[in-house]
Design a protein around this motif. Sequence first.
Motif, PDB file in Angstrom:
ATOM      1  N   TYR A 134      27.591  22.663  71.469  1.00 41.88           N
ATOM      2  CA  TYR A 134      26.408  22.908  70.634  1.00 41.88           C
ATOM      3  C   TYR A 134      25.587  21.648  70.378  1.00 41.88           C
ATOM      4  O   TYR A 134      24.378  21.647  70.475  1.00 41.88           O
ATOM      5  N   ARG A 135      26.284  20.547  70.044  1.00 44.01           N
ATOM      6  CA  ARG A 135      25.565  19.311  69.704  1.00 44.01           C
ATOM      7  C   ARG A 135      25.662  18.245  70.786  1.00 44.01           C
ATOM      8  O   ARG A 135      25.292  17.098  70.565  1.00 44.01           O
ATOM      9  N   THR A 136      26.213  18.614  71.908  1.00 39.67           N
ATOM     10  CA  THR A 136      26.447  17.615  72.954  1.00 39.67           C
ATOM     11  C   THR A 136      25.128  17.170  73.579  1.00 39.67           C
ATOM     12  O   THR A 136      24.294  18.013  73.916  1.00 39.67           O
ATOM     13  N   PRO A 137      24.922  15.862  73.707  1.00 43.13           N
ATOM     14  CA  PRO A 137      23.697  15.404  74.391  1.00 43.13           C
ATOM     15  C   PRO A 137      23.769  15.761  75.872  1.00 43.13           C
ATOM     16  O   PRO A 137      24.557  15.179  76.611  1.00 43.13           O
ATOM     17  N   ILE A 138      22.988  16.749  76.250  1.00 41.45           N
ATOM     18  CA  ILE A 138      23.148  17.286  77.608  1.00 41.45           C
ATOM     19  C   ILE A 138      22.554  16.381  78.682  1.00 41.45           C
ATOM     20  O   ILE A 138      22.820  16.567  79.853  1.00 41.45           O
ATOM     21  N   ASN A 139      21.762  15.407  78.270  1.00 46.88           N
ATOM     22  CA  ASN A 139      21.173  14.531  79.287  1.00 46.88           C
ATOM     23  C   ASN A 139      22.010  13.300  79.575  1.00 46.88           C
ATOM     24  O   ASN A 139      21.633  12.474  80.393  1.00 46.88           O
ATOM     25  N   ASP A 140      23.147  13.172  78.903  1.00 49.23           N
ATOM     26  CA  ASP A 140      24.018  12.030  79.135  1.00 49.23           C
ATOM     27  C   ASP A 140      24.944  12.338  80.305  1.00 49.23           C
ATOM     28  O   ASP A 140      25.821  13.195  80.200  1.00 49.23           O
ATOM     29  N   PRO A 141      24.764  11.658  81.453  1.00 49.62           N
ATOM     30  CA  PRO A 141      25.557  11.999  82.632  1.00 49.62           C
ATOM     31  C   PRO A 141      27.054  11.778  82.430  1.00 49.62           C
ATOM     32  O   PRO A 141      27.877  12.402  83.094  1.00 49.62           O
ATOM     33  N   LEU A 142      27.394  10.899  81.477  1.00 50.31           N
ATOM     34  CA  LEU A 142      28.795  10.630  81.180  1.00 50.31           C
ATOM     35  C   LEU A 142      29.519  11.891  80.704  1.00 50.31           C
ATOM     36  O   LEU A 142      30.672  12.134  81.040  1.00 50.31           O
ATOM     37  N   ILE A 143      28.819  12.697  79.943  1.00 53.15           N
ATOM     38  CA  ILE A 143      29.415  13.936  79.420  1.00 53.15           C
ATOM     39  C   ILE A 143      29.753  14.865  80.588  1.00 53.15           C
ATOM     40  O   ILE A 143      30.840  15.422  80.651  1.00 53.15           O
ATOM     41  N   GLY A 144      28.820  14.998  81.512  1.00 55.52           N
ATOM     42  CA  GLY A 144      29.054  15.828  82.694  1.00 55.52           C
ATOM     43  C   GLY A 144      30.254  15.331  83.483  1.00 55.52           C
ATOM     44  O   GLY A 144      31.089  16.116  83.924  1.00 55.52           O
ATOM     45  N   GLU A 145      30.341  14.006  83.616  1.00 59.46           N
ATOM     46  CA  GLU A 145      31.468  13.416  84.350  1.00 59.46           C
ATOM     47  C   GLU A 145      32.791  13.715  83.659  1.00 59.46           C
ATOM     48  O   GLU A 145      33.775  14.040  84.300  1.00 59.46           O
ATOM     49  N   GLN A 146      32.798  13.563  82.330  1.00 52.43           N
ATOM     50  CA  GLN A 146      34.038  13.817  81.570  1.00 52.43           C
ATOM     51  C   GLN A 146      34.441  15.283  81.673  1.00 52.43           C
ATOM     52  O   GLN A 146      35.620  15.606  81.843  1.00 52.43           O
ATOM     53  N   LEU A 147      33.452  16.140  81.598  1.00 51.30           N
ATOM     54  CA  LEU A 147      33.702  17.580  81.705  1.00 51.30           C
ATOM     55  C   LEU A 147      34.283  17.902  83.083  1.00 51.30           C
ATOM     56  O   LEU A 147      35.298  18.597  83.204  1.00 51.30           O
ATOM     57  N   THR A 148      33.682  17.366  84.108  1.00 52.88           N
ATOM     58  CA  THR A 148      34.145  17.586  85.478  1.00 52.88           C
ATOM     59  C   THR A 148      35.570  17.062  85.653  1.00 52.88           C
ATOM     60  O   THR A 148      36.408  17.705  86.288  1.00 52.88           O
ATOM     61  N   GLU A 149      35.832  15.904  85.060  1.00 48.79           N
ATOM     62  CA  GLU A 149      37.161  15.307  85.183  1.00 48.79           C
ATOM     63  C   GLU A 149      38.220  16.238  84.579  1.00 48.79           C
ATOM     64  O   GLU A 149      39.268  16.480  85.191  1.00 48.79           O
ATOM     65  N   ILE A 150      37.938  16.798  83.426  1.00 47.48           N
ATOM     66  CA  ILE A 150      38.903  17.710  82.780  1.00 47.48           C
ATOM     67  C   ILE A 150      39.061  18.987  83.610  1.00 47.48           C
ATOM     68  O   ILE A 150      40.173  19.459  83.829  1.00 47.48           O
ATOM     69  N   ILE A 151      37.964  19.527  84.095  1.00 49.84           N
ATOM     70  CA  ILE A 151      38.030  20.750  84.901  1.00 49.84           C
ATOM     71  C   ILE A 151      38.856  20.507  86.162  1.00 49.84           C
ATOM     72  O   ILE A 151      39.682  21.325  86.549  1.00 49.84           O
ATOM     73  N   ASP A 152      38.673  19.347  86.775  1.00 54.17           N
ATOM     74  CA  ASP A 152      39.375  19.034  88.027  1.00 54.17           C
ATOM     75  C   ASP A 152      40.871  18.808  87.833  1.00 54.17           C
ATOM     76  O   ASP A 152      41.631  18.898  88.787  1.00 54.17           O
ATOM     77  N   ARG A 153      41.291  18.523  86.609  1.00 54.52           N
ATOM     78  CA  ARG A 153      42.732  18.348  86.362  1.00 54.52           C
ATOM     79  C   ARG A 153      43.507  19.628  86.634  1.00 54.52           C
ATOM     80  O   ARG A 153      44.663  19.585  87.002  1.00 54.52           O
ATOM     81  N   LYS A 154      42.872  20.773  86.363  1.00 54.67           N
ATOM     82  CA  LYS A 154      43.492  22.085  86.539  1.00 54.67           C
ATOM     83  C   LYS A 154      44.878  22.151  85.903  1.00 54.67           C
ATOM     84  O   LYS A 154      45.834  22.644  86.497  1.00 54.67           O
ATOM     85  N   ASP A 155      45.005  21.607  84.729  1.00 57.15           N
ATOM     86  CA  ASP A 155      46.319  21.613  84.087  1.00 57.15           C
ATOM     87  C   ASP A 155      46.315  22.377  82.769  1.00 57.15           C
ATOM     88  O   ASP A 155      47.158  22.160  81.914  1.00 57.15           O
ATOM     89  N   GLY A 156      45.354  23.246  82.612  1.00 56.18           N
ATOM     90  CA  GLY A 156      45.343  23.977  81.350  1.00 56.18           C
ATOM     91  C   GLY A 156      44.267  25.041  81.355  1.00 56.18           C
ATOM     92  O   GLY A 156      43.659  25.346  82.383  1.00 56.18           O
ATOM     93  N   LEU A 157      44.043  25.591  80.186  1.00 60.75           N
ATOM     94  CA  LEU A 157      43.026  26.623  80.018  1.00 60.75           C
ATOM     95  C   LEU A 157      41.829  25.991  79.302  1.00 60.75           C
ATOM     96  O   LEU A 157      42.011  25.319  78.281  1.00 60.75           O
ATOM     97  N   ILE A 158      40.645  26.216  79.836  1.00 60.30           N
ATOM     98  CA  ILE A 158      39.437  25.692  79.205  1.00 60.30           C
ATOM     99  C   ILE A 158      38.705  26.831  78.514  1.00 60.30           C
ATOM    100  O   ILE A 158      38.441  27.859  79.147  1.00 60.30           O
ATOM    101  N   VAL A 159      38.432  26.653  77.239  1.00 63.32           N
ATOM    102  CA  VAL A 159      37.577  27.620  76.554  1.00 63.32           C
ATOM    103  C   VAL A 159      36.354  26.852  76.077  1.00 63.32           C
ATOM    104  O   VAL A 159      36.471  25.734  75.586  1.00 63.32           O
TER     105      VAL A 159
END
Length: 141
Positions: A80-105
């Motif tokens: 909701y409050r995440t700065p969507i234009n910060d590429p670092l956020i996208g990278e962090q999100l991608t990193e967690i998704i790529d771990r494939k070690d849990g459930l993301i909600v």
Amino acid sequence: MPTRTIITTSPEETEAIAGELAHNRLPELICLYGDLGAGKTTFVRGLVKALKVKARVQSPTFTYVRIYKGRPTIYHFDLYRTPINDPLIGEQLTEIIDRKDGLIVCEWPERLEQYLPKKNRIDIFFTHGSEDNRTISISTI
Ligand code: ADP
Ligand code: MG
């Protein structure tokens, strides 16, 4: 796209719907769409309880992800409050998704949709009705 629509009349009922979902095979990602107060975090609470992960579920306020360690580990995003234009956020999100070690909600997934996988996910739409009524539509893609 098959969709199931349910109307709940209390937070407990919304938690129970999440509990039912948790007893089926879960995808990698569950996207929760809907306005503030529509019941997204309540749904996450029900999911976490049903999966017997011990955690206090609340909206990530000062961060955009909370991690509840368990089997599976649950990554609870609220963009909701995440700065969507910060590429670092996208990278962090991608990193967690790529771990494939849990459930993301993910609450407010539409804010960073371009980083979210399109497969192996369930989308859930919440809408406010009068008083404590909430309409929950669950679709699989
Ligand atoms: P969101 O994460 O979508 O902003 P929350 O789950 O944090 O929403 O808040 C939902 C609020 O609405 C809570 O205060 C909850 O107690 C209340 N509520 C009332 N009826 C329901 C219902 N049927 N399902 C979910 N929450 C409900
Ligand atoms: Mg919330």
